[in-house]
Scaffold this active site. Sequence first.
Site, mmCIF file in Angstrom:
data_model
loop_
_atom_site.group_PDB
_atom_site.id
_atom_site.type_symbol
_atom_site.label_atom_id
_atom_site.label_comp_id
_atom_site.label_asym_id
_atom_site.label_seq_id
_atom_site.Cartn_x
_atom_site.Cartn_y
_atom_site.Cartn_z
ATOM 1 N N ARG A 25 0.011 -62.776 -56.460
ATOM 2 C CA ARG A 25 -1.003 -62.049 -56.112
ATOM 3 C C ARG A 25 -1.531 -61.305 -57.156
ATOM 4 N NH1 ARG A 25 0.243 -58.044 -51.136
ATOM 5 N NH2 ARG A 25 1.797 -57.050 -52.599
ATOM 6 N N ARG A 34 12.541 -57.424 -51.638
ATOM 7 C CA ARG A 34 11.891 -56.753 -50.345
ATOM 8 C C ARG A 34 11.838 -57.581 -49.213
ATOM 9 N NH1 ARG A 34 6.175 -56.899 -53.377
ATOM 10 N NH2 ARG A 34 5.511 -55.918 -51.245
ATOM 11 N N ARG A 53 1.120 -56.222 -59.195
ATOM 12 C CA ARG A 53 1.648 -55.069 -58.735
ATOM 13 C C ARG A 53 3.159 -55.211 -59.474
ATOM 14 N NH1 ARG A 53 1.390 -54.235 -52.306
ATOM 15 N NH2 ARG A 53 3.391 -53.919 -52.638
ATOM 16 N N LYS A 67 -1.121 -58.240 -43.871
ATOM 17 C CA LYS A 67 -1.417 -56.981 -43.196
ATOM 18 C C LYS A 67 -2.564 -56.298 -43.597
ATOM 19 C CE LYS A 67 2.846 -55.195 -43.602
ATOM 20 N NZ LYS A 67 3.539 -56.159 -44.511
#
Length: 216
Positions: free
Chosen positions: A126, A170, A159, A16
Amino acid sequence: MSSPHVLLLGAPGAGKGTQSKRIADRFGVDHITTGDALRNNKEMDISELGFEYDTPGGFMDAGELVPDEVVNEIVVTALGNADGFVLDGYPRNIEQAEFLDDRTALDAVVRLGVSDDKLIDRLTGRRVCPSCGVNYHVEFDQPEETGICDECGTDLEQREDDTEETVRERLRVFAENTEPVIEYYRDSDAYVEIDGEGSPDEVWEQVEAAIEARNP
Ligand code: AMP
């Protein structure tokens, strides 16, 4: 062509953020992302609301949703300043979808579909640049020098919510709260489903065409 109102739906790691940036550039609209807004306000004192955690960061680090009262406020302010927009990471539950419905119409609701296995690989690998926001991946999208941002030379970070345990939570929260949001939009003319497993360029071709078709 007027400035489109676009909603991007998809699990954490579906792409996204990457596609939203391209939409914002191509169509000249604001990128409204509740995740970034909350990361910038992680330590905000929300103790007077009487929830389990006293800051947005408490919910985020646990992989849970930040309360609607906090998130809706961010979105109202952002929508008030925008002509066209791409919404990324909102709405995440039916209450937020209804709240949004009362405030604005949508031209395109784009759902990016990616399998859970792929999402876990993408998120746990990531790495992000804390300075300019560019994303990398330890396997699929390495910077030229390991751990250093190609764009600005800053040390890359993981993160805090991209660890495997939090990622699984999540994805569970997504299935429980946000899958119903997809059902909420599925029958509308604005809705389109796109395979999000291709390269960013392959996905972008379809995203761009879908928005153009809905905003002639
Ligand atoms: P994201 O960067 O979109 O993956 O969001 C990171 C975290 O911010 C989420 O795991 C939630 O804790 C919080 N968050 C972002 N958007 C929302 C939202 N619309 N509603 C509730 N919590 C949100």
